[in-house]
Design a protein around this motif. Sequence first.
Motif, PDB file in Angstrom:
ATOM      1  N   GLU A 378     -16.623   3.327  -3.247  1.00  0.00           N
ATOM      2  CA  GLU A 378     -16.189   4.604  -2.676  1.00  0.00           C
ATOM      3  C   GLU A 378     -15.346   4.389  -1.421  1.00  0.00           C
ATOM      4  OE1 GLU A 378     -19.142   3.767  -3.607  1.00  0.00           O
ATOM      5  OE2 GLU A 378     -20.274   5.371  -4.578  1.00  0.00           O
ATOM      6  N   LEU A 381     -11.908   2.929  -2.344  1.00  0.00           N
ATOM      7  CA  LEU A 381     -11.059   3.954  -2.961  1.00  0.00           C
ATOM      8  C   LEU A 381     -10.488   4.902  -1.912  1.00  0.00           C
ATOM      9  CD1 LEU A 381     -13.062   4.879  -6.205  1.00  0.00           C
ATOM     10  CD2 LEU A 381     -10.900   3.617  -6.035  1.00  0.00           C
ATOM     11  N   LEU A 382     -11.289   5.289  -0.936  1.00  0.00           N
ATOM     12  CA  LEU A 382     -10.793   6.165   0.127  1.00  0.00           C
ATOM     13  C   LEU A 382      -9.741   5.456   0.974  1.00  0.00           C
ATOM     14  CD1 LEU A 382     -14.071   7.942   1.328  1.00  0.00           C
ATOM     15  CD2 LEU A 382     -12.185   8.937   0.024  1.00  0.00           C
ATOM     16  N   MET A 384      -7.738   3.037  -0.039  1.00  0.00           N
ATOM     17  CA  MET A 384      -6.520   2.977  -0.861  1.00  0.00           C
ATOM     18  C   MET A 384      -5.796   4.313  -0.861  1.00  0.00           C
ATOM     19  SD  MET A 384      -8.062   0.795  -4.065  1.00  0.00           S
ATOM     20  CE  MET A 384      -6.626   1.099  -5.097  1.00  0.00           C
ATOM     21  N   LEU A 385      -6.559   5.405  -0.984  1.00  0.00           N
ATOM     22  CA  LEU A 385      -5.947   6.736  -0.990  1.00  0.00           C
ATOM     23  C   LEU A 385      -5.244   7.016   0.329  1.00  0.00           C
ATOM     24  CD1 LEU A 385      -5.530   9.480  -2.352  1.00  0.00           C
ATOM     25  CD2 LEU A 385      -7.736  10.194  -1.394  1.00  0.00           C
ATOM     26  N   PHE A 386      -5.865   6.636   1.452  1.00  0.00           N
ATOM     27  CA  PHE A 386      -5.250   6.897   2.745  1.00  0.00           C
ATOM     28  C   PHE A 386      -3.945   6.121   2.902  1.00  0.00           C
ATOM     29  CE2 PHE A 386      -4.620   5.018   6.980  1.00  0.00           C
ATOM     30  CZ  PHE A 386      -4.178   6.140   7.647  1.00  0.00           C
ATOM     31  N   LEU A 388      -2.056   4.759   0.651  1.00  0.00           N
ATOM     32  CA  LEU A 388      -1.057   5.211  -0.316  1.00  0.00           C
ATOM     33  C   LEU A 388      -0.413   6.511   0.148  1.00  0.00           C
ATOM     34  CD1 LEU A 388       0.348   4.993  -3.068  1.00  0.00           C
ATOM     35  CD2 LEU A 388      -1.600   6.207  -4.070  1.00  0.00           C
ATOM     36  N   THR A 389      -1.237   7.465   0.581  1.00  0.00           N
ATOM     37  CA  THR A 389      -0.706   8.752   1.040  1.00  0.00           C
ATOM     38  C   THR A 389       0.180   8.567   2.268  1.00  0.00           C
ATOM     39  OG1 THR A 389      -2.697   9.862   0.220  1.00  0.00           O
ATOM     40  CG2 THR A 389      -1.324  11.066   1.784  1.00  0.00           C
TER      41      THR A 389
END
Length: 410
Positions: A378, A381-382, A384-386, A388-389
Amino acid sequence: MSTMTDPPKADFRLSMLINDTRYRSLTFQVIAAIVIALSIWYLGNNLIQNLRAAGLNISYEFLGDPAGYDINQRLVEYDSQSSHARAAIVGLLNTLLVAFLACITATIFGVIAGVLRLSKNWLVSKLMAIYVEIFRNIPVLIWILIIFFIMTAVLPSPRAFRGEDPASSMVLDLFAFTNRGVYIPRPEFTNGLFGVTFLNWLLVLVVLVGSWFASREIEKRATKTQELTGVRPKTMLVKLAVWLAPFGILMFLMGLTWNVPELKGFNFSGGIKVGGPLIALWFALSIYTGAFIAENVRAGIQAISKGQTEAAAALGLRQGRIMNLVILPQALRVIIPPLISQYLNITKNSSLAIAVGYADITATLGGITLNQTGRAIECVLLLMLFYLTASLLISMGMNIYNASVKLKER
């Protein structure tokens, strides 16, 4: 008498998906999309089954649990009893802060070094070449550690400011430079128009943005007048008034005061603390990435024809004005694309902050929170999302700016 008729249309056959060039590329794209989708489904399903077999499940409920650790450098209120989600937000803001500051200073260093590398002064040119070659060929992590160790070893400790005859003193009685960080005055509002501090600062930002748009409009009108009459009106005082008058009036109405840091006990209190880890990370990212930006700037300038410089000189412009008004505006179309990559590198390299104890999002969410909760999937994944965004937003913003400065054909 004969009549021309269209040839009969061939019936569609499955073999045409491969043999017919009209369908072949689309066929391969569909096959590739199906393979990728199946691969993602297989990996995701395999992950879920393995987690289920181990008695685990993907859940983000841990974000609401108390974090149980402190963060020294923070932009919002936080304590050890705040949630892991709050700790992640603090780390996210710290990452954005150092990335923003480093992008600005790296650009300044890079533009100055890139321009001076082309100087006719042999000594200045060689010094800038040495700067570029040294700083870009040594890993940024080493520079972060070097700057941090130098700062902690050279600057005095807070106790050196104590006593009637202290070994160190504050600069102008406003700034304190210590081995723990730099303490500067903090602006505060005694008559804030809103009860929430954030809204007051948002109002200040709105006024500054409005002044910027007004300044641009004044500049556009001056350019239009120059095109019509050949004489450019003076706009410096008007633009200065547009910036200072609204800002000064707003500060007066809101009762601007300064909270000056002062030594209390074993450390300074009040003001704003810019921690040593933040300074080390900020400066290291700036000088390291600035060396790469310098080469981008030099390449952009050299891409402009020498005839541009000669034509501007023939009109009587000085070298500084030629660089600012003729060369750099044209060089931007070459400089901006690689500059985007450097800004992305700064944002991602900020994850090295954990080496000097700066609590960025990698140190909070991907470090302490991950170790305490054991929720590795988890947290990763968070993260990576940050990243990437953030990367996509930086790329989008810079691409929009690049489109605004590129050459436009009539």
